[in-house]
Design an enzyme around this catalytic site. Structure first.
Site, PDB file in Angstrom:
ATOM      1  N   GLU A  44       0.827  -1.207   0.000  1.00 22.34           N
ATOM      2  CA  GLU A  44       0.000   0.000   0.000  1.00 22.34           C
ATOM      3  C   GLU A  44       0.864   1.260   0.000  1.00 22.34           C
ATOM      4  O   GLU A  44       0.589   2.232  -0.724  1.00 22.34           O
ATOM      5  CB  GLU A  44      -0.908   0.029   1.243  1.00 22.34           C
ATOM      6  CG  GLU A  44      -1.762  -1.212   1.403  1.00 22.34           C
ATOM      7  CD  GLU A  44      -1.135  -2.275   2.282  1.00 22.34           C
ATOM      8  OE1 GLU A  44      -1.816  -2.741   3.201  1.00 22.34           O
ATOM      9  OE2 GLU A  44       0.052  -2.628   2.053  1.00 22.34           O
ATOM     10  N   CYS A  70      -2.514  -4.290   7.224  1.00 18.95           N
ATOM     11  CA  CYS A  70      -2.268  -4.426   8.657  1.00 18.95           C
ATOM     12  C   CYS A  70      -2.787  -3.192   9.376  1.00 18.95           C
ATOM     13  O   CYS A  70      -2.824  -2.091   8.820  1.00 18.95           O
ATOM     14  CB  CYS A  70      -0.784  -4.636   8.926  1.00 18.95           C
ATOM     15  SG  CYS A  70       0.287  -3.323   8.286  1.00 18.95           S
ATOM     16  N   SER A 166      21.827 -41.367 -10.837  1.00 24.94           N
ATOM     17  CA  SER A 166      20.680 -40.489 -11.095  1.00 24.94           C
ATOM     18  C   SER A 166      21.053 -39.223 -11.853  1.00 24.94           C
ATOM     19  O   SER A 166      20.235 -38.309 -11.977  1.00 24.94           O
ATOM     20  CB  SER A 166      20.022 -40.098  -9.767  1.00 24.94           C
ATOM     21  OG  SER A 166      20.934 -39.390  -8.939  1.00 24.94           O
ATOM     22  N   LEU A 202      22.950 -28.009  -2.467  1.00 20.58           N
ATOM     23  CA  LEU A 202      21.625 -27.587  -2.016  1.00 20.58           C
ATOM     24  C   LEU A 202      21.469 -26.074  -2.028  1.00 20.58           C
ATOM     25  O   LEU A 202      20.838 -25.479  -1.147  1.00 20.58           O
ATOM     26  CB  LEU A 202      21.325 -28.153  -0.614  1.00 20.58           C
ATOM     27  CG  LEU A 202      21.409 -29.672  -0.495  1.00 20.58           C
ATOM     28  CD1 LEU A 202      21.206 -30.099   0.954  1.00 20.58           C
ATOM     29  CD2 LEU A 202      20.397 -30.356  -1.400  1.00 20.58           C
ATOM     30  N   ARG A 205      21.402 -21.791  -7.637  1.00 19.64           N
ATOM     31  CA  ARG A 205      22.480 -21.254  -8.457  1.00 19.64           C
ATOM     32  C   ARG A 205      21.930 -20.496  -9.659  1.00 19.64           C
ATOM     33  O   ARG A 205      22.099 -20.888 -10.821  1.00 19.64           O
ATOM     34  CB  ARG A 205      23.426 -22.380  -8.862  1.00 19.64           C
ATOM     35  CG  ARG A 205      24.128 -22.990  -7.654  1.00 19.64           C
ATOM     36  CD  ARG A 205      25.196 -23.981  -8.006  1.00 19.64           C
ATOM     37  NE  ARG A 205      24.701 -25.220  -8.551  1.00 19.64           N
ATOM     38  CZ  ARG A 205      24.221 -26.205  -7.824  1.00 19.64           C
ATOM     39  NH1 ARG A 205      24.115 -26.080  -6.505  1.00 19.64           N
ATOM     40  NH2 ARG A 205      23.816 -27.324  -8.396  1.00 19.64           N
ATOM     41  N   GLU A 290      13.544 -32.431  -1.255  1.00 19.44           N
ATOM     42  CA  GLU A 290      14.215 -33.053  -2.392  1.00 19.44           C
ATOM     43  C   GLU A 290      14.845 -34.368  -1.969  1.00 19.44           C
ATOM     44  O   GLU A 290      15.966 -34.694  -2.332  1.00 19.44           O
ATOM     45  CB  GLU A 290      15.279 -32.105  -2.964  1.00 19.44           C
ATOM     46  CG  GLU A 290      14.723 -30.797  -3.516  1.00 19.44           C
ATOM     47  CD  GLU A 290      15.758 -30.012  -4.290  1.00 19.44           C
ATOM     48  OE1 GLU A 290      16.369 -30.588  -5.212  1.00 19.44           O
ATOM     49  OE2 GLU A 290      15.979 -28.833  -3.964  1.00 19.44           O
ATOM     50  N   GLY A 292      15.280 -38.572  -1.107  1.00 20.46           N
ATOM     51  CA  GLY A 292      15.262 -39.818  -1.856  1.00 20.46           C
ATOM     52  C   GLY A 292      13.980 -40.575  -1.576  1.00 20.46           C
ATOM     53  O   GLY A 292      13.076 -40.085  -0.880  1.00 20.46           O
ATOM     54  N   ASN A 296      11.042 -39.507   1.214  1.00 25.72           N
ATOM     55  CA  ASN A 296       9.759 -39.128   0.628  1.00 25.72           C
ATOM     56  C   ASN A 296       8.630 -40.004   1.155  1.00 25.72           C
ATOM     57  O   ASN A 296       7.531 -39.525   1.460  1.00 25.72           O
ATOM     58  CB  ASN A 296       9.821 -39.239  -0.895  1.00 25.72           C
ATOM     59  CG  ASN A 296      10.656 -38.144  -1.520  1.00 25.72           C
ATOM     60  OD1 ASN A 296      10.982 -37.160  -0.872  1.00 25.72           O
ATOM     61  ND2 ASN A 296      11.017 -38.313  -2.777  1.00 25.72           N
ATOM     62  N   SER A 298       8.557 -41.581   4.028  1.00 24.68           N
ATOM     63  CA  SER A 298       8.315 -41.202   5.423  1.00 24.68           C
ATOM     64  C   SER A 298       7.513 -39.912   5.515  1.00 24.68           C
ATOM     65  O   SER A 298       6.635 -39.769   6.372  1.00 24.68           O
ATOM     66  CB  SER A 298       9.648 -41.035   6.161  1.00 24.68           C
ATOM     67  OG  SER A 298      10.359 -42.255   6.205  1.00 24.68           O
TER      68      SER A 298
END
Length: 358
Positions: A44, A70, A166, A202, A205, A290, A292, A296, A298
């Site tokens: 605003e 707010c 992979s 991780l 980039r 991200e 494995g 994933n 779990s």
């Protein structure tokens, strides 16, 4: 309002919501603005300043806003309440996409403006506005992060070959998009197995990217302090267990002395729900998972996942021992399968990106 929503998407505002604002007077846009970063002026204020810099009067104008303004100061708030500035500007009407889920605001800004003679309409493009701020909304209402799971797989649902190779399942354009995605999240989370196999950085980039926190789930605290994710240890969180805390005191000391934060969640296995609660207390609103296959699985079993991003590459891997994206025990009957909602498909280079909500 669509212009306001498009403006809001430019902001990198966590832990604040993304908000855009457009002021219209006499059928023409007088000013626009969006919240750029936490601690900087809200949308605003930016729009009112834009109109002032352009010598455009706003008295009697209509202000389109993607989120309720707010209305009061409270501990931790870094900017003045916007309702006072809106009232002072003498705009005659506000069109707001949605109320603020923050219990410290939650309709109070709308009530204040109405009591002071400003016409306020709520609900225009509300679904789009909610979609823009899902992490903020979940954290505000449940105090746990919004979790999106990202995986790359072959057309036959394999994330790696039977040997574990992979690199690379998806194409270059998909991998570039992943770096942009990382920049949008507060944190990236992987398991210790992924770190051992790939030694990932991780990081995001891309030019000018926001760098997310790095969360490693390591029940046994078996990671090497020289791994690449530890190059900036002050932005590393390692989720481990009470068992590791007792049995590997030296490893705990090494990681903590380097500046990493350790969170102890569960006795022998990391309790992902407990981890989410602890991350929420740290103010982390969004996590890009991200992991494995096992992590994933779990995460799905713990029901912490809100959205999936599956990059599907036009290739066949095959092999009964080649892993799929979701491990774990899995369901027994198809009737128990988790349904996906709002599913979308998008072409990314030669790959397809499947996104959906759980």
């Amino acid at each position: 309002m669509r212009v306001a929503l498009s403006l809001a998407r430019r902001g990198r505002t966590s832990p604040n919501p993304r908000v855009g604002c457009v002021i219209v007077r006499g059928g023409k846009i007088a000013g626009v603005g969006y919240h750029r970063r936490a601690g900087l002026p809200h949308a605003e204020i930016e729009a009112l300043l834009d109109a002032k810099n352009k010598n455009k009067p706003v008295r009697g104008a209509v202000m389109y806003l993607t989120l309720e303004p707010c209305c009061k100061a409270y501990p931790g708030k870094r900017t003045p309440p916007c309702t006072e500035a809106v009232l002072k500007s003498r705009v005659s009407r506000l069109v707001i996409a949605m109320k603020d889920p923050n219990p410290k605001v939650g309709g109070a800004g709308i009530s204040f403006l109405r009591k002071n003679g400003v016409e306020v309409d709520v609900g225009l493009l509300e679904a789009e506005a909610r979609g823009l701020n899902m992490p903020y909304m979940k954290w505000m209402t449940k105090r746990v992060p919004y979790v999106a799971m990202k995986m790359a797989m072959s057309a036959d649902g394999k994330i790696a070959t039977r040997t574990g190779d992979s690199k690379w399942v998806s194409g270059e354009k998909s991998r570039l998009l992943v770096h942009r995605m990382r920049s949008e999240f507060d944190a990236v989370m992987v398991g210790a197995g992924t770190v051992k196999m790939d030694d990932p950085r991780l990081t995001a980039r891309t030019k000018g990217a926001h760098q997310p926190m790095r969360i490693i789930v390591d029940s046994d605290l078996c990671l090497d302090t020289k791994a690449r994710f530890m190059r900036n240890p002050e932005s590393v969180i390692i989720a481990t267990t009470e068992h590791a805390k007792k049995q590997k005191k030296n490893a705990v000391s090494r990681f903590e002395s380097l500046g990493a934060r350790l969170l102890f969640c569960g006795k022998h296995d990391v309790d992902l729900k407990a981890l989410m609660r602890k991350l929420g207390k740290l103010g982390i609103q969004s996590v890009l998972l991200e992991g494995g296959s096992e992590l994933n699985g779990s995460a799905m079993e713990a029901k912490i996942v809100d959205k999936i991003y599956f990059f599907i590459a036009p290739k066949i891997v095959g092999g009964k021992d080649a892993k799929g994206p979701i491990g774990g025990k899995g369901i027994e009957k198809m009737a128990s399968a988790m349904p996906l909602e709002n599913m979308k498909m998008e072409k990314i280079g030669n790959d397809w990106l499947l996104s959906a909500e759980l």
